[in-house]
Design an enzyme around this catalytic site. Structure first.
Site, PDB file in Angstrom:
ATOM      1  N   GLY A 168       9.504   3.686  -7.436  1.00 29.63           N
ATOM      2  CA  GLY A 168      10.504   3.776  -8.495  1.00 29.63           C
ATOM      3  C   GLY A 168      10.830   2.421  -9.096  1.00 29.63           C
ATOM      4  O   GLY A 168      10.667   1.381  -8.461  1.00 29.63           O
ATOM      5  N   THR A 217       3.266  -0.391 -10.378  1.00 30.58           N
ATOM      6  CA  THR A 217       3.775  -1.724 -10.046  1.00 30.58           C
ATOM      7  C   THR A 217       3.369  -2.739 -11.103  1.00 30.58           C
ATOM      8  O   THR A 217       4.178  -3.576 -11.536  1.00 30.58           O
ATOM      9  CB  THR A 217       3.233  -2.170  -8.674  1.00 30.58           C
ATOM     10  OG1 THR A 217       3.607  -1.219  -7.687  1.00 30.58           O
ATOM     11  CG2 THR A 217       3.758  -3.542  -8.291  1.00 30.58           C
ATOM     12  N   ASP A 254      -7.450   4.329  -3.572  1.00 32.18           N
ATOM     13  CA  ASP A 254      -8.395   5.261  -4.193  1.00 32.18           C
ATOM     14  C   ASP A 254      -9.546   4.557  -4.902  1.00 32.18           C
ATOM     15  O   ASP A 254     -10.495   5.217  -5.335  1.00 32.18           O
ATOM     16  CB  ASP A 254      -7.682   6.154  -5.212  1.00 32.18           C
ATOM     17  CG  ASP A 254      -6.681   7.096  -4.574  1.00 32.18           C
ATOM     18  OD1 ASP A 254      -6.719   7.250  -3.331  1.00 32.18           O
ATOM     19  OD2 ASP A 254      -5.852   7.674  -5.298  1.00 32.18           O
ATOM     20  N   TYR A 272      -2.272   9.835   6.087  1.00 35.19           N
ATOM     21  CA  TYR A 272      -1.290   8.822   6.461  1.00 35.19           C
ATOM     22  C   TYR A 272      -1.798   7.929   7.592  1.00 35.19           C
ATOM     23  O   TYR A 272      -1.424   6.750   7.670  1.00 35.19           O
ATOM     24  CB  TYR A 272       0.035   9.488   6.832  1.00 35.19           C
ATOM     25  CG  TYR A 272       0.762  10.022   5.617  1.00 35.19           C
ATOM     26  CD1 TYR A 272       1.363   9.151   4.709  1.00 35.19           C
ATOM     27  CD2 TYR A 272       0.802  11.384   5.348  1.00 35.19           C
ATOM     28  CE1 TYR A 272       1.997   9.629   3.573  1.00 35.19           C
ATOM     29  CE2 TYR A 272       1.434  11.875   4.213  1.00 35.19           C
ATOM     30  CZ  TYR A 272       2.032  10.990   3.328  1.00 35.19           C
ATOM     31  OH  TYR A 272       2.649  11.464   2.206  1.00 35.19           O
ATOM     32  N   MET A 273      -2.651   8.460   8.452  1.00 37.52           N
ATOM     33  CA  MET A 273      -3.254   7.622   9.491  1.00 37.52           C
ATOM     34  C   MET A 273      -4.171   6.576   8.866  1.00 37.52           C
ATOM     35  O   MET A 273      -4.221   5.426   9.308  1.00 37.52           O
ATOM     36  CB  MET A 273      -4.036   8.495  10.471  1.00 37.52           C
ATOM     37  CG  MET A 273      -3.169   9.437  11.284  1.00 37.52           C
ATOM     38  SD  MET A 273      -4.134  10.456  12.412  1.00 37.52           S
ATOM     39  CE  MET A 273      -4.759   9.207  13.534  1.00 37.52           C
TER      40      MET A 273
END
EC number: 2.7.1.11
Length: 490
Positions: free
Chosen positions: A176, A203, A231, A383-384
């Site tokens: 955000g 960002t 990615d 997430y790992m």
């Protein structure tokens, strides 16, 4: 059989392009790098590394490389007139190192290599340039806001040296945006001369806004981006940090799915990997593992009917199958049309396509008595993968990336980021870099490799199966003849 289209529909409005394809309407001005006026200070590297100066490793020349060396059309050599500036240490600096305060911020999702970048920036600034101070703002752009500016910490070489072995980000992160004016106020309050923004396209768009506000106020502050996208979908970039680590970790998950699949009659393993708009991780992990039989990416639309036919094609040849799917695949399927809203960064929340495919496969197999012992296992290692430390290769890459970023920022380069392009580190204006998104070319080398190691449903499945059995029979006969020959000699 339904024919899949060549390109899927995505929710993003950012133009997309294939890695080695031209981007429409590119102009040399789009690659011009902003530089703060004046270089009145000699780099301490000149005295420290005189041999580098003699070897022209440290210099003030503006050297460029060709944007696209690939031949096009009837020409056997590239006709591209566009170039990208090479990144390097400079003899002349814009900032006086002894009076320079360097700051950095990490934003967005965690990614392997973030701590290596923090470490690299700090060590280059402190050990090579002996700057006045290095500051880390905590928890993304929130750390630059009124509410978060008090959480800033000073970074030293002793603090960052051990970060290499840690996943996540030492500085913390958040999603955000924040008030641009407040963030620039924070930079002024802390006397920041150089701000490094480590994060993805959101960002870096924020970095552009900060740079524009800095310019509007007439401040002598450089804003320099270090792109973070696991990615690997950053335009004008061959590779982004964390990507190679992600592929290596993804292969481990694929091996686990394969082990489950081969342990059951008609076993199915499904692995969902990162890739909201670009399927580089899924495609590369499929090729690297050589254990996946179907690879589904956002760039290649495949209907449910085609997917089930590919599964049947595999089951005509073997009793196991592994499916690798990128998270952004299939979001236009009727099963995925629920509006889940958006996250704090404005990204559309995606339906879990792995669970959708699992249910589709289970329903299909349950209708055929042949598959009564089948099992479907679903693995989501996302997430790992994101949270693990960088591989050795990625760590070295991060070190090069961050060190060169410090060199160029000290020389006054601003509103740009550093990327790897045809094995060279180059500078790209942030606005240009975030104006397009890189995607997998379904007519390119990577997708060709995927096609070569996965199920191809374009031919006669029965004939393919017969050819496979024929090859196996020939191998068995050759082995039998070898044994008979050895027995005859006894």
């Amino acid at each position: 059989m339904d024919e899949p289209s060549n390109m899927s529909t995505t929710s993003s409005k950012i133009p997309q392009y294939d890695f080695y394809s031209d981007v429409d309407n590119l102009h040399p001005d789009q690659f011009r790098i902003q530089c703060l006026p004046g270089r009145n200070f000699i780099s301490p590297l000149v005295e420290q590394k005189k041999d580098f100066v003699k070897a022209h490793v440290i210099h003030d020349k503006d050297l460029d490389i060709m944007y696209d060396p690939m031949p096009k059309g009837k020409c056997n050599i590239s006709q591209s007139c566009l170039t990208l500036p090479l990144a390097c240490p400079r003899v002349s600096l814009h900032f006086d190192p002894s009076k320079t305060t360097v700051a950095m911020v990490t934003c967005g999702g965690v990614c392997p290599g973030l701590n290596d970048v923090i470490r690299g920036i700090t060590l280059a600034a402190v050990c090579s340039y002996h700057v006045k101070k290095v500051i880390g703002f905590k928890y993304g752009y929130w750390g630059l806001s009124k509410a978060g500016r008090h959480t800033a910490i000073e970074l030293t070489s002793n603090i960052v040296r051990g970060l290499r072995h840690l996943g996540g980000t030492f500085l913390g992160t958040s999603r955000g945006g924040q008030n641009i004016s407040d963030m620039v106020d924070t930079l002024v309050e802390y006397g920041v001369n150089i701000l490094f923004t480590i994060g993805g396209d959101g960002t870096q768009k924020g970095a552009v806004a900060i740079s524009e506000e800095v310019n509007r106020r007439g401040l002598d502050i450089a804003v320099f981006g270090i792109p973070k996208t696991i990615d690997n979908d950053l335009s004008f970039s061959q590779r982004t940090f964390g990507y190679e680590t992600a592929v290596s970790e993804a292969v481990i998950a694929i091996r686990a799915a394969h082990a489950e699949a081969i342990s059951h009659e008609y076993g199915v393993g499904i692995v969902k990997l990162m890739g909201r708009n670009s399927g580089f991780i899924a495609a590369s992990a499929t090729v690297a593992s050589a254990l996946s039989h179907i690879c589904l990416i956002p760039e290649k639309n495949v209907s449910k009917k085609v997917l089930l036919s590919l599964i049947e094609a595999r089951f005509m040849m073997a009793k196991d199958i592994v499916i690798v799917v990128a998270e952004g695949f299939g979001q236009d399927w009727p099963d995925c049309n629920e509006d889940l809203g958006s996250d704090a960064s404005g990204n559309k929340r995606l339906t879990d396509i792995g669970l959708v495919i699992k249910k589709i496969v289970q329903d299909h197999l349950s209708k055929n008595p042949k598959y009564h012992q089948s099992t479907v296992k679903y693995i989501d290692p996302s997430y790992m993968i994101r949270a693990c430390p960088a591989s050795t290769s990625d760590a070295a890459f991060c070190s090069n990336l961050s060190t060169l970023a410090v060199h160029e920022a000290m020389a006054g380069r601003t509103a740009c980021l550093i990327t790897l392009w045809y094995s060279n580190f180059v500078l790209v204006p942030i606005k240009t870099a975030v104006s397009h998104r890189k995607i997998v070319s379904t007519g390119g080398a990577l997708w060709r490799q995927v096609r070569e190691v996965t199920v191809d449903g374009s031919g006669d499945i029965a004939m393919v199966h017969q050819q496979e059995l024929s090859r196996e029979l020939k191998a068995i006969n050759a082995h039998r003849n070898s044994i008979m020959e050895q027995l005859s000699k006894l």
